[in-house]
Design an enzyme around this catalytic site. Structure first.
Site, PDB file in Angstrom:
ATOM      1  N   GLU A  83      58.735  -6.651  17.848  1.00 41.93           N
ATOM      2  CA  GLU A  83      58.352  -7.849  18.600  1.00 41.93           C
ATOM      3  C   GLU A  83      58.076  -7.543  20.063  1.00 41.93           C
ATOM      4  O   GLU A  83      57.262  -8.202  20.705  1.00 41.93           O
ATOM      5  CB  GLU A  83      59.424  -8.929  18.473  1.00 41.93           C
ATOM      6  CG  GLU A  83      59.502  -9.563  17.083  1.00 41.93           C
ATOM      7  CD  GLU A  83      60.389  -8.786  16.119  1.00 41.93           C
ATOM      8  OE1 GLU A  83      60.850  -7.675  16.489  1.00 41.93           O
ATOM      9  OE2 GLU A  83      60.625  -9.259  15.000  1.00 41.93           O
ATOM     10  N   PHE A 145      72.681 -17.326   9.635  1.00 40.17           N
ATOM     11  CA  PHE A 145      72.022 -16.028   9.555  1.00 40.17           C
ATOM     12  C   PHE A 145      70.783 -16.011  10.462  1.00 40.17           C
ATOM     13  O   PHE A 145      69.948 -16.905  10.405  1.00 40.17           O
ATOM     14  CB  PHE A 145      71.621 -15.731   8.108  1.00 40.17           C
ATOM     15  CG  PHE A 145      70.869 -14.421   7.980  1.00 40.17           C
ATOM     16  CD1 PHE A 145      71.494 -13.224   8.259  1.00 40.17           C
ATOM     17  CD2 PHE A 145      69.537 -14.403   7.603  1.00 40.17           C
ATOM     18  CE1 PHE A 145      70.809 -12.028   8.167  1.00 40.17           C
ATOM     19  CE2 PHE A 145      68.837 -13.207   7.506  1.00 40.17           C
ATOM     20  CZ  PHE A 145      69.477 -12.018   7.790  1.00 40.17           C
ATOM     21  N   GLN A 146      70.697 -14.998  11.289  1.00 41.33           N
ATOM     22  CA  GLN A 146      69.614 -14.837  12.259  1.00 41.33           C
ATOM     23  C   GLN A 146      69.472 -16.032  13.198  1.00 41.33           C
ATOM     24  O   GLN A 146      68.364 -16.359  13.635  1.00 41.33           O
ATOM     25  CB  GLN A 146      68.287 -14.533  11.548  1.00 41.33           C
ATOM     26  CG  GLN A 146      68.303 -13.161  10.878  1.00 41.33           C
ATOM     27  CD  GLN A 146      66.932 -12.668  10.451  1.00 41.33           C
ATOM     28  OE1 GLN A 146      66.060 -13.457  10.102  1.00 41.33           O
ATOM     29  NE2 GLN A 146      66.741 -11.356  10.488  1.00 41.33           N
ATOM     30  N   LYS A 195      63.086 -24.324  11.192  1.00 39.41           N
ATOM     31  CA  LYS A 195      62.373 -24.132   9.926  1.00 39.41           C
ATOM     32  C   LYS A 195      62.032 -25.474   9.278  1.00 39.41           C
ATOM     33  O   LYS A 195      60.952 -25.639   8.723  1.00 39.41           O
ATOM     34  CB  LYS A 195      63.219 -23.262   8.994  1.00 39.41           C
ATOM     35  CG  LYS A 195      62.422 -22.613   7.891  1.00 39.41           C
ATOM     36  CD  LYS A 195      63.231 -21.541   7.169  1.00 39.41           C
ATOM     37  CE  LYS A 195      62.437 -20.941   6.024  1.00 39.41           C
ATOM     38  NZ  LYS A 195      63.221 -19.913   5.307  1.00 39.41           N
ATOM     39  N   MET A 509      59.728   9.983  37.764  1.00 34.18           N
ATOM     40  CA  MET A 509      60.000   9.228  38.975  1.00 34.18           C
ATOM     41  C   MET A 509      61.484   9.292  39.327  1.00 34.18           C
ATOM     42  O   MET A 509      61.850   9.443  40.493  1.00 34.18           O
ATOM     43  CB  MET A 509      59.543   7.776  38.810  1.00 34.18           C
ATOM     44  CG  MET A 509      59.585   6.970  40.088  1.00 34.18           C
ATOM     45  SD  MET A 509      58.603   7.710  41.414  1.00 34.18           S
ATOM     46  CE  MET A 509      57.043   6.862  41.203  1.00 34.18           C
TER      47      MET A 509
END
Lengths: 594, 200
Positions: A83, A145-146, A195, A509
């Site tokens: 993602e 869940f999630q 959902k 760097m």
């Protein structure tokens, strides 16, 4: 939730096919038609002119993906590999195209993986609309869940966010999302859709874009008295100096800006994100500001009498030590965001407003002038910088290659027409300093947040946003390994991105700072890399690794003329430093050439 | 400029839409800069669907001005102002629960009520609840008076403040509703109050 007509995701597929034709061929009637929240979302995206979505499916966003299955011909969904890659691609798309990037992710880990990109887009004012799935509304707060509290996690890194739990809200909320993301000072917006709302059928009456929110003022009103005062200061100035940032590009005010610079004859220097707003080789473009910017613009910031800041926010990397920054100068600050005025540098005249509107008003009032002597001072400093820094970097006599000569060769081949996407670190500073930009929207980099791993996915997005242009990603060996899984996205989408890895076998760097400020105590900057060419080959992307200077032109040519993506790894000097440099805590006039 | 950098109490007034999550959006503007919120009150305003926040912090004007701009920048914030204590009329309300027996026996209730501007809210056999409204030191004062008599419970509200120099928000709101609002709404007049924008 209890009373809503909720149907199982799979069951709506057939139904969807049936309503597809109604939706796209006829306008929804006054009485409306019954659609799911997911369909309403996708219809909204189409009306908003979205053509590309970067995303990754998952449990809580499945109904949207199910609906997307039938919108394949109108919405091009690019399956990313992570993602974070998705959101950086969305940023790259927005930066190269000037449109709003759109990103899909699922709940929980899908959404938390967006956070770095949101923070990056927030600080760099990139318009994005991110859609995340969320667990069913009745499960919110149950540690389902999630489930994560995405709204609260993303609040500090979004311009606006909102959780939809009822499908009837979708058209209005999506309209607000696009309006807020694009208007005023742009920024990322996240919409979290539970959902049940994705599945819920409701009476859809069409989509109306938003153009007014009563509590939201995208642009401050332009006040002619300040334009007048600004023009007076400019007309009296002996040594005026323009600093310009991304605001010029975000406001599509490149022409207005050029007209202002050319009429007033004032030397102009750019911030990293402002690069390309006027061509690199414009006679009044005197170079880059800030920590690794050019010598003249930094030193002369503390000598000018009027400083005209346009669409920039005086980042600490630009100003160095604030209490020794341009204290002698009167400051005119043009910005669309009132919160930027006086935030870091106190302005003498604040010019609130969109620079697309304010610049022409200012141009009309300023005298046509040439500041020949003053401009010559910049050129003097340039000469010193060329002698002591640039010549060594671009035309080195050392055995090993420098990053700068790669950029120089690339300029010769692309003639400054390419979009250059950079990651973060030494190669980024070298690329920004030496790359030639003939066009606006050509420099895509993570400026404010400094996100390593940005370049590869952003380059994918940049190419989707500007398909007729050459996109070259310039990446360090460290940053490339942060998001190299997106080679998979390149493979599957077939997008044409040229990748140059400038490999110095160090996290360069940080190593540079350790060398200069930590007595060469190289603490965990020695990084090993895989065989990048073999890695690319595993993704069926051709590549090449070169170590000899003599191979550079032909390798770059091969890369640029290759049909499709190509990875070119260039081995460069291990311990080279980027100069000039304004050390942290020092004034811009204390800039070091070595 | 020295006044700008001296810390003092400021009253920040915010007019907002009634939106879930906005409290957090406003709170993190302070917490991000590690600034403590001394007092926070949020409640529906006199205008339907518009909420009013009263926030008290101790900071320099320079910092408060920047915070105010950041707050006003939030999408659902209509307007944000800041004022010193001298610019506002403010009150906090406090409730005190004490044992009725002790109070009835040992305290001159009448004197106590008079001297502290307190009133009895509840009077029961087992306990009595007093209420007083005032500045912090006034509500504090009654605590110290009641403490020797076994103060059972005490609670104090956040500060609410009325701005002395204000025409109210009704007219402004009507302006906000318009697509192209007038200058005084769009302009951040609080930004440079008293210094006319030109500061050098």
């Amino acid at each position: 939730m209890n009373n809503l007509p909720v149907q199982h995701a799979g069951a709506i597929t057939e139904y969807m096919e049936a309503i597809q034709e109604i939706l796209t061929e006829e306008k929804p009637t006054e009485t409306g038609i019954e659609v799911s929240g997911s369909v309403a979302l996708l219809e909204a995206l189409i009306v908003e002119g979205v053509d590309t979505i970067f995303g990754y499916p998952g449990g809580a966003i499945m109904p949207i993906y199910d609906a997307l299955f039938d919108y394949n011909d109108k919405l091009n969904h690019i399956l990313v590999r992570h993602e974070q890659g998705g959101i950086h691609a969305g940023q790259g798309y927005a930066r190269s195209s000037g449109k709003c990037g759109v990103v899909f992710a699922t709940s929980g880990p899908g959404a938390t993986n967006l956070v770095t990109g949101l923070a990056d887009a927030q600080i760099d004012s990139t318009p994005l609309v991110c859609i995340t799935g969320q667990v069913f509304a009745h499960l919110l707060g149950t540690d389902a869940f999630q489930e994560t509290d995405v709204i609260n996690i993303t609040t500090p890194v979004t311009k606006w966010n909102y959780q939809v739990t009822d499908a009837t809200e979708i058209p209005e909320v999506i309209a607000k999302a696009f309006y807020i993301a694009r208007s005023g000072r742009p920024g990322p917006v996240l919409i979290d859709i539970t959902k049940n709302a994705q599945i819920q059928l409701f009476n859809y009456k069409g989509y109306t874009p938003c153009n007014h929110i009563r509590s939201y003022r995208p642009k401050p009103i332009v006040r002619p008295q300040y334009i007048q005062q600004a023009a007076e200061l400019i007309n009296e100035a002996k040594k005026p100096f323009i600093l310009f940032g991304q605001g010029v590009i975000l406001g599509s005010a490149e022409q207005e800006f050029k007209a202002f610079v050319e009429k007033s004859g004032i030397p102009a220097a750019w911030t990293v994100l402002g690069a390309g707003a006027i061509p690199t080789d414009h006679p009044l473009n005197v170079g880059m500001l800030g920590m690794h910017g050019n010598y003249g613009p930094n030193v002369l910031t503390n000598e000018c009498d009027v400083l005209i800041a346009i669409g920039m926010r005086f980042d600490d990397r630009v100003t160095g030590r604030l209490d020794k920054y341009a204290k002698q100068a009167k400051v005119i600050h043009l910005d669309i965001d009132p919160a930027e005025i006086d935030k870091n540098v106190k302005s003498t005249v604040p010019v609130w407003g969109d620079c697309k509107e304010t610049l022409p008003l200012l141009t009309a009032l300023v005298d046509e002038k040439q500041h020949t002597e003053w401009l010559a001072k910049f050129n003097d400093y340039t000469r010193q910088e060329v002698e002591q820094v640039i010549e060594k970097e671009l035309n080195p006599t050392t055995a090993e290659m420098t990053m700068g000569e790669v950029i120089k060769q690339l300029n010769e081949l692309t003639k400054g027409e390419a979009i250059i996407v950079t990651d973060v670190g030494q190669h980024q500073m070298v690329a920004c300093r030496y790359a030639q930009f003939n066009n606006t929207r050509s420099n895509v980099t993570s400026g404010g947040l400094g996100t390593m791993g940005f370049a590869l996915p952003a380059a994918i997005g940049a190419k989707f946003g500007a398909q007729d242009r050459t996109v070259v990603a310039i990446i360090g060996d460290g940053g490339f390994q942060m998001t190299c899984q997106e080679l998979g996205t390149i493979m599957q989408s077939g997008i044409d991105v040229k990748i140059i890895i400038l490999n110095n076998r160090f996290l360069g760097m940080v190593r540079q700072w350790q060398e200069l400020f930590n007595s060469r105590r190289y603490s965990f900057v020695d990084i090993q890399s895989p065989d990048f060419v073999a890695l690319a080959a595993a993704y069926r992307i051709p590549g090449k690794c070169i170590e000899d200077r003599k191979d550079l032109p032909s390798a770059l040519n091969e890369m640029l003329s290759n049909k499709g993506s190509f990875l070119l790894e260039v081995m460069v000097t291990k311990e080279n430093n980027v100069f000039p440099m304004v050390p942290q805590g020092c004034s811009v006039s204390e800039i070091r050439l070595k | 400029m020295t006044q700008d950098t001296e810390k003092q109490e400021f009253n920040i007034t915010v007019y907002t839409e009634n939106q879930i999550g906005l409290l957090n959006r406003i709170a993190i503007i302070f917490t991000r800069r590690k600034i403590n919120i001394d007092s926070l009150n949020t409640s529906p305003s006199e205008i339907e669907r518009i909420h009013r926040f009263n926030i008290v912090i101790t900071e320099s004007e320079d910092v408060v001005r920047k915070l105010t701009r950041q707050i006003e920048k939030q999408v659902e914030v209509l307007k944000c102002y800041y004022h010193t204590n001298a610019d506002v009329i403010w009150q906090e309300m406090a409730l005190y629960k004490v044992s009725t027996d002790v109070i009835a026996e040992k305290v001159s209730v009448e004197r106590l009520l008079r001297e502290n501007g307190a009133r009895v809210v509840v009077l029961r056999k087992d306990y009595t609840v007093f209420e007083t409204t005032g500045h912090r030191e006034e509500t504090d004062n009654l605590i110290s008076i009641l403490q020797p008599y076994g103060l059972i419970e005490f609670v104090r509200s956040a500060r609410v403040a009325i701005i002395k120099d204000s025409d109210g928000f009704n007219r402004k709101l009507r302006e906000f509703e318009r697509l192209e609002p007038g200058e005084d709404v769009i302009e951040n007049e609080y930004l440079n109050q008293g210094q006319k924008v030109f500061t050098m």
